[in-house]
Write a protein that holds these residues in place. Structure first.
Motif, mmCIF file in Angstrom:
data_model
loop_
_atom_site.group_PDB
_atom_site.id
_atom_site.type_symbol
_atom_site.label_atom_id
_atom_site.label_comp_id
_atom_site.label_asym_id
_atom_site.label_seq_id
_atom_site.Cartn_x
_atom_site.Cartn_y
_atom_site.Cartn_z
ATOM 1 N N LYS A 133 1.930 -6.587 6.805
ATOM 2 C CA LYS A 133 3.035 -7.336 6.089
ATOM 3 C C LYS A 133 2.504 -8.729 5.521
ATOM 4 O O LYS A 133 2.976 -9.051 4.466
ATOM 5 C CB LYS A 133 3.997 -7.516 6.989
ATOM 6 N N ALA A 134 1.510 -9.457 6.342
ATOM 7 C CA ALA A 134 1.216 -10.799 5.918
ATOM 8 C C ALA A 134 0.228 -10.673 4.670
ATOM 9 O O ALA A 134 0.069 -11.692 4.049
ATOM 10 C CB ALA A 134 0.513 -11.539 7.085
ATOM 11 N N GLY A 135 -0.385 -9.641 4.591
ATOM 12 C CA GLY A 135 -1.223 -9.421 3.434
ATOM 13 C C GLY A 135 -0.756 -9.076 2.075
ATOM 14 O O GLY A 135 -1.406 -9.243 1.258
ATOM 15 N N ALA B 121 8.470 1.272 4.760
ATOM 16 C CA ALA B 121 8.144 1.476 3.706
ATOM 17 C C ALA B 121 8.445 0.438 2.716
ATOM 18 O O ALA B 121 7.888 0.132 1.506
ATOM 19 C CB ALA B 121 9.185 2.756 3.283
ATOM 20 N N PRO B 122 9.651 -0.501 2.933
ATOM 21 C CA PRO B 122 9.917 -1.650 1.844
ATOM 22 C C PRO B 122 8.877 -2.603 1.900
ATOM 23 O O PRO B 122 8.803 -3.122 0.843
ATOM 24 C CB PRO B 122 11.205 -2.014 2.602
ATOM 25 N N ASP B 123 8.106 -2.540 2.833
ATOM 26 C CA ASP B 123 6.795 -3.654 2.692
ATOM 27 C C ASP B 123 5.556 -2.900 2.182
ATOM 28 O O ASP B 123 4.549 -3.495 2.290
ATOM 29 C CB ASP B 123 6.521 -3.924 4.222
ATOM 30 N N GLY B 124 5.746 -1.612 1.622
ATOM 31 C CA GLY B 124 4.499 -0.947 1.007
ATOM 32 C C GLY B 124 3.510 -0.517 2.077
ATOM 33 O O GLY B 124 2.424 -0.056 1.922
ATOM 34 N N ILE B 125 3.978 -0.437 3.301
ATOM 35 C CA ILE B 125 3.156 0.376 4.305
ATOM 36 C C ILE B 125 3.356 1.771 4.759
ATOM 37 O O ILE B 125 4.571 2.024 4.808
ATOM 38 C CB ILE B 125 3.314 -0.217 5.809
#
Length: 289
Positions: free
Chosen positions: A136-138, A181-185
């Protein structure tokens, strides 16, 4: 740069692999590194860790290889900290560590259950809890890949708690995939069937019941045992941008055994979900009366 390299987007990314120095893990680590991924590996087998470190160094691949137990929270956290310090990013997590032993459930004990659950489920939860905040931090998302087994999808007599733990990993991955999923992970699983490795022989008590090629041809629709590269190729795909819209699912590099679900390709008889007449020895007179 070729089509794959351009679309995959792996070069310069960072992957952390638990149990990555031998067997399936080694294959995944080497194949990711071959595609420009900087790999960090934790493995309990010190000799295997040393071999992998030397191999990656010889290829000029950037790597961190720690000897340690992924079930140990401190050892796992130390590898994540080393990745933070050296590269400051995490793009991929591959959870390979697992293990079991064969025994009827009624012959096992709570101590054995705890050991299997710790080896196959709890370290996955811990690794994911460490990976998700870093991804997430990335701001670029990330990919989490769990190596499970076909036994998470079918009965496996003698491995009841193991199958339960692997099925738990599968369901955990589906739920976590939706949450992040909302974080693109993305979170996915790879569920192989018979792929010969040293640990597979240990799980069977030292025996390899599928070592007979005839047995493989009967049990596996594609007629051959799995190879490490069959699984590592799936891991490379799931780590790459080629799978950027794939999450919450399971890949089955198993030669078709999940699809066949109990159908076997019997010699001279073809496909059947029962033992054909003539395969079993004739019953002696009076049997069954």
């Amino acid at each position: 740069m070729g089509w794959f390299e351009e679309r995959a987007g792996l070069d310069g990314t960072v992957a952390l692999i638990t149990g990555g120095a031998g067997g399936l893990g080694e294959g995944i680590a080497v194949d990711l590194a071959a595609n420009g991924v900087r790999v960090a590996v934790l493995d309990i087998d010190e000799e295997a860790a040393d071999r992998l470190r030397a191999s990656l160094d010889g290829l000029g691949r950037a790597a961190i290889v720690h000897h340690g137990d992924a079930r140990d929270a401190d050892a796992l956290a130390a590898l994540f900290a080393a990745v933070d310090e050296r590269w400051g990013r995490l793009d991929t997590l591959v959870n390979v560590v697992g293990g079991t032993f064969r025994a009827p459930f009624t012959d096992t004990t709570p101590k054995g259950w705890n050991a299997i659950i710790r080896a196959n489920l709890l370290h996955v939860l811990h690794a994911c809890s460490l990976a998700v905040p870093r991804m997430k931090a990335g701001d670029g998302g990330g990919s989490i890949v769990n190596i499970t087994t076909i036994e998470a999808h079918r009965a496996a007599p003698g491995f009841a708690v193991y199958t339960a733990a692997k099925a738990a990993v599968e369901q955990f991955a589906r739920t976590l995939a939706v949450e992040v999923a909302p974080d693109g992970i993305r979170v996915n699983n790879i569920a192989p069937d018979y792929t010969p490795t040293p640990n597979l022989a240990k799980a069977g008590g030292g025996d390899d019941p599928m070592s007979d090629p005839a047995g493989v041809r009967i049990a596996i629709p594609m007629g051959r045992a799995g190879e490490i590269r069959d699984i590592s190729g799936c891991a490379v795909f799931l780590a790459s941008a080629l799978s950027s819209y794939v999450t919450g699912t399971t890949l089955h590099p198993d030669g078709g055994t999940f699809a066949s679900s109990g159908w076997f390709n019997w010699p001279d008889a073809g496909w059947a979900n029962h033992v054909p007449a003539g395969v079993l020895p004739s019953a002696p007179p009076g049997a069954g009366q």
